[in-house]
Design a protein around this motif. Structure first.
Motif, PDB file in Angstrom:
ATOM      1  N   LYS A   1      16.571  -1.338 -51.482  1.00 11.79           N
ATOM      2  CA  LYS A   1      16.918  -1.300 -50.056  1.00 11.79           C
ATOM      3  C   LYS A   1      17.372   0.049 -49.577  1.00 11.79           C
ATOM      4  N   ILE A   2      18.268   0.711 -50.612  1.00 12.00           N
ATOM      5  CA  ILE A   2      18.562   2.138 -50.436  1.00 12.00           C
ATOM      6  C   ILE A   2      17.701   3.051 -50.948  1.00 12.00           C
TER       7      ILE A   2
ATOM      8  N   LYS B   1      15.658   3.183 -47.731  1.00 14.15           N
ATOM      9  CA  LYS B   1      16.519   4.195 -46.630  1.00 14.15           C
ATOM     10  C   LYS B   1      16.446   5.621 -47.019  1.00 14.15           C
TER      11      LYS B   1
ATOM     12  N   ALA C   1      27.246   7.152 -50.181  1.00 14.87           N
ATOM     13  CA  ALA C   1      27.825   6.147 -49.322  1.00 14.87           C
ATOM     14  C   ALA C   1      27.336   4.829 -49.341  1.00 14.87           C
ATOM     15  N   GLU C   2      26.056   4.372 -49.899  1.00 13.58           N
ATOM     16  CA  GLU C   2      25.677   2.975 -49.893  1.00 13.58           C
ATOM     17  C   GLU C   2      26.055   2.360 -50.932  1.00 13.58           C
TER      18      GLU C   2
ATOM     19  N   PRO D   1      28.628   1.878 -52.944  1.00 10.59           N
ATOM     20  CA  PRO D   1      29.934   0.962 -52.940  1.00 10.59           C
ATOM     21  C   PRO D   1      29.692  -0.626 -52.403  1.00 10.59           C
ATOM     22  N   SER D   2      28.759  -0.406 -51.368  1.00 13.21           N
ATOM     23  CA  SER D   2      28.497  -1.779 -50.501  1.00 13.21           C
ATOM     24  C   SER D   2      27.860  -2.826 -51.284  1.00 13.21           C
ATOM     25  N   ILE D   3      27.207  -2.216 -52.452  1.00 15.39           N
ATOM     26  CA  ILE D   3      26.524  -3.239 -53.407  1.00 15.39           C
ATOM     27  C   ILE D   3      27.290  -3.231 -54.986  1.00 15.39           C
ATOM     28  N   GLY D   4      28.382  -2.762 -54.774  1.00 19.08           N
ATOM     29  CA  GLY D   4      29.079  -2.818 -55.952  1.00 19.08           C
ATOM     30  C   GLY D   4      28.752  -1.620 -57.128  1.00 19.08           C
TER      31      GLY D   4
ATOM     32  N   ARG E   1      28.175   2.699 -58.360  1.00 20.62           N
ATOM     33  CA  ARG E   1      28.772   4.136 -57.965  1.00 20.62           C
ATOM     34  C   ARG E   1      27.931   5.075 -58.724  1.00 20.62           C
TER      35      ARG E   1
END
Length: 161
Positions: free
Chosen positions: A9-10, A13, A49-50, A52-55, A57
């Motif tokens: 998904k990232i 994006k 930025a994205e 961390p939202s999926i755990g 880094r």
């Protein structure tokens, strides 16, 4: 494999928001971006930025900016922990990229294999020697490097082996 599905998904994006990237290619945990510095920086910021939202880094110490013979002052906005390289070649997914440095990369692999083979030959247990030779002698990495490199770029290294 699941890692690739999670970041898909990232990847999409980044592709949508930074169309000026030449390749935006990910293979498992290796993500390769190429393009103008501003575009790579924009993509980096999206990923940072994205994740961390999926755990996840970005491991900045394993991240590398590469511009053969380029001006690294243009990279000042990237975090300082990120390695900067202006060499003529790099390893990408284990294969040498670039003409002039490919021989050096393959030569390094030949040296490692030679040291490993000498160490294995010192062992007295032939079964252990065979097991180590089959699984740990770095031959797979060497063969991969050979398959991914033009022969004319690595002639000197191959003639040593």
């Amino acid at each position: 494999m699941l890692f690739a599905l999670v970041i898909h998904k990232i990847i999409l994006k980044v592709k949508a928001e930074v169309p000026s990237l030449a390749p935006n290619v990910a293979f498992l945990d290796d993500w390769n971006l190429a393009g103008p510095v501003r575009s790579v920086l924009q993509a980096y910021r999206i990923i940072e930025a994205e994740f961390p939202s999926i755990g996840l880094r970005i491991n900045k110490t394993k991240t590398e900016l590469w511009w053969p013979n380029g001006d690294i002052t243009k990279w000042s906005e990237f975090p300082a922990e990120i390695k900067r390289s202006v060499s003529e070649s790099i390893k990408l997914l284990g294969a040498p990229i670039g003409n002039n440095g490919a021989d050096a990369i393959v030569s390094m692999r030949v040296d490692k294999i030679s040291k490993t083979l000498y160490a294995i030959s010192d062992l007295s247990d032939t079964q252990l020697q065979l097991l180590l030779l089959r699984s740990c002698a770095a031959m797979f990495k060497f063969m991969f490097a050979l398959r991914g490199t033009y022969p004319q770029f690595i002639g000197e290294s191959i003639s040593r082996s």
